[in-house]
Design an enzyme around this catalytic site. Structure first.
Site, PDB file in Angstrom:
ATOM      1  N   ASP A  67       0.811  -1.212   0.000  1.00 21.42           N
ATOM      2  CA  ASP A  67       0.000   0.000   0.000  1.00 21.42           C
ATOM      3  C   ASP A  67       0.851   1.271   0.000  1.00 21.42           C
ATOM      4  O   ASP A  67       2.071   1.201   0.160  1.00 21.42           O
ATOM      5  CB  ASP A  67      -0.968   0.002   1.205  1.00 21.42           C
ATOM      6  CG  ASP A  67      -0.281  -0.390   2.520  1.00 21.42           C
ATOM      7  OD1 ASP A  67       0.962  -0.426   2.556  1.00 21.42           O
ATOM      8  OD2 ASP A  67      -0.989  -0.649   3.507  1.00 21.42           O
ATOM      9  N   ASP A 136      -7.295  -2.175  14.415  1.00 20.79           N
ATOM     10  CA  ASP A 136      -8.686  -2.546  14.105  1.00 20.79           C
ATOM     11  C   ASP A 136      -8.765  -3.841  13.296  1.00 20.79           C
ATOM     12  O   ASP A 136      -9.807  -4.189  12.758  1.00 20.79           O
ATOM     13  CB  ASP A 136      -9.395  -1.395  13.362  1.00 20.79           C
ATOM     14  CG  ASP A 136      -8.730  -1.054  12.019  1.00 20.79           C
ATOM     15  OD1 ASP A 136      -7.767  -1.739  11.615  1.00 20.79           O
ATOM     16  OD2 ASP A 136      -9.185  -0.087  11.372  1.00 20.79           O
ATOM     17  N   HIS A 138      -7.048  -4.617  10.536  1.00 19.23           N
ATOM     18  CA  HIS A 138      -6.873  -4.533   9.070  1.00 19.23           C
ATOM     19  C   HIS A 138      -5.533  -5.115   8.619  1.00 19.23           C
ATOM     20  O   HIS A 138      -4.578  -5.172   9.378  1.00 19.23           O
ATOM     21  CB  HIS A 138      -7.053  -3.097   8.562  1.00 19.23           C
ATOM     22  CG  HIS A 138      -5.957  -2.139   8.907  1.00 19.23           C
ATOM     23  ND1 HIS A 138      -6.181  -0.852   9.304  1.00 19.23           N
ATOM     24  CD2 HIS A 138      -4.599  -2.261   8.889  1.00 19.23           C
ATOM     25  CE1 HIS A 138      -5.040  -0.232   9.504  1.00 19.23           C
ATOM     26  NE2 HIS A 138      -4.065  -1.068   9.261  1.00 19.23           N
ATOM     27  N   GLU A 143      -9.575  -1.654   5.537  1.00 17.56           N
ATOM     28  CA  GLU A 143     -10.247  -1.265   6.777  1.00 17.56           C
ATOM     29  C   GLU A 143     -11.497  -2.119   7.006  1.00 17.56           C
ATOM     30  O   GLU A 143     -11.979  -2.772   6.072  1.00 17.56           O
ATOM     31  CB  GLU A 143     -10.625   0.215   6.684  1.00 17.56           C
ATOM     32  CG  GLU A 143      -9.439   1.154   6.497  1.00 17.56           C
ATOM     33  CD  GLU A 143      -8.594   1.307   7.758  1.00 17.56           C
ATOM     34  OE1 GLU A 143      -8.549   0.369   8.584  1.00 17.56           O
ATOM     35  OE2 GLU A 143      -7.955   2.363   7.927  1.00 17.56           O
TER      36      GLU A 143
HETATM   37  C1  GLP Z   1      -0.620   0.648   8.468  1.00  8.87           C
HETATM   38  C2  GLP Z   1      -0.210  -0.228   7.293  1.00  8.87           C
HETATM   39  C3  GLP Z   1      -0.362  -1.695   7.628  1.00  8.87           C
HETATM   40  C4  GLP Z   1       0.309  -1.991   8.961  1.00  8.87           C
HETATM   41  C5  GLP Z   1      -0.323  -1.173  10.048  1.00  8.87           C
HETATM   42  C6  GLP Z   1       0.276  -1.425  11.420  1.00  8.87           C
HETATM   43  O1  GLP Z   1      -1.981   0.774   8.577  1.00  8.87           O
HETATM   44  N1  GLP Z   1      -0.969   0.059   6.131  1.00  8.87           N
HETATM   45  O2  GLP Z   1       0.208  -2.466   6.588  1.00  8.87           O
HETATM   46  O3  GLP Z   1       0.201  -3.354   9.238  1.00  8.87           O
HETATM   47  O4  GLP Z   1      -0.114   0.191   9.709  1.00  8.87           O
HETATM   48  O5  GLP Z   1       1.393  -0.619  11.620  1.00  8.87           O
HETATM   49  P1  GLP Z   1       2.453  -0.853  12.764  1.00  8.87           P
HETATM   50  O6  GLP Z   1       3.246  -2.037  12.371  1.00  8.87           O
HETATM   51  O7  GLP Z   1       3.278   0.405  12.778  1.00  8.87           O
HETATM   52  O8  GLP Z   1       1.685  -1.066  14.013  1.00  8.87           O
END
Ligand code: GLP
Length: 260
Positions: A67, A136, A138, A143
């Site tokens: 993404d 959440d 995802h 989402e």
């Molecule tokens: C963002 C990314 C996800 C990731 C999530 C969690 O939303 N798009 O791919 O898994 O953050 O991030 P973190 O690893 O910093 O908790």
């Protein structure tokens, strides 16, 4: 789904890196699905270490990132382009032309998303997809409410995600509201899925993904339908798993299991 509970974040990162290295040893031209966020940083550091010290070779590898934020130029410090370059790509030997990251600045999102899907197909599909998990539940930026068959597309971020990611920006207002993301359906076509989670903040999302109903409200729960998905969790992230003892028992008994 296999659940591997590790004592520490470092142990979790090493265990996941080991799986990626195994895939590369068996298939040097593997297609890797990359994730951003703070979670996979340790995994990337370990892969970089293996590249430097153990000659783990990336020269035939192709990558696809999950993404990207809409509106951030690739030079923006919070763009996923920048993140990947700084934390991984500049330290290993993946040919530049083999690296794919969704564009957050294209003039035609629909056409770009279709091209991205086509490009994954042309490269033979993703061999191993690395995933984090949002608080959440995802995966990528899928989402709650995202179709479990969704493909690469433009997505409006949930307020929870904007709150969670605000820590990386100077203010909450600077967090982009839109992102371009692989869909759950796109992710589910990868041959192997590795989902990493660390910290108590992820405990509920991990429990819902692993043990809750399969639901578009927790898009990570789609992994339950995948034939080769592994969840790596550190101790705090695993703390709400009801079947935790069983997962640990399975791992302890693994060396003695009958060989097929
Ligand atoms: C963002 C990314 C996800 C990731 C999530 C969690 O939303 N798009 O791919 O898994 O953050 O991030 P973190 O690893 O910093 O908790």
């Amino acid at each position: 789904m296999e659940v591997i509970i590790c004592k520490t974040y470092d142990a979790m990162s090493r265990a996941a890196a080991e799986v990626v290295a195994q895939v590369l040893n068996e298939k040097p031209n593997a297609v890797l699905g990359m994730a951003t966020g703070s979670t996979p940083l340790g995994l990337y550091q370990e892969l970089v270490r293996m590249h430097r010290e153990e000659s783990l070779d990336f020269s035939q590898v192709t990558t696809f990132n999950l993404d990207e934020y809409v509106g951030l130029p690739t030079t923006h410090e919070q763009s996923y382009h920048y993140f990947m370059h700084e934390n991984f790509f500049k330290h290993v030997n993946i040919p530049k032309q083999n690296i794919h990251i969704p564009s957050g600045t294209t003039s035609n999102y629909r056409a770009f998303c279709q091209w991205y899907e086509k490009r994954i197909d042309e490269c033979g599909g993703i061999d191993v997809q690395i995933l984090g998990i949002g608080s959440d539940g995802h995966i990528a930026f899928n989402e709650p409410g995202s179709s479990l068959s969704s493909r690469t597309r433009l997505k409006t971020l949930a307020k929870q995600t904007i709150d969670d990611n605000a820590r990386f920006f100077d203010s909450r207002e600077q967090v982009p509201v839109y992102a371009i993301t692989m869909g759950v359906g796109t992710i589910m076509e990868a041959r192997k899925l590795l989902l990493l989670a660390n910290g108590a903040k992820k405990a509920e999302a991990v429990a819902a993904a692993v043990e809750g109903p399969v639901s578009s409200m927790v898009t990570a729960s789609a992994l339950q339908m995948h034939e080769d998905a592994t969840v790596f969790a550190d101790d705090p992230a695993a703390s709400k798993l009801k079947m935790r003892e069983y997962y640990e028992w399975i791992q302890a008994k693994k060396p003695d299991a009958p060989r097929v």
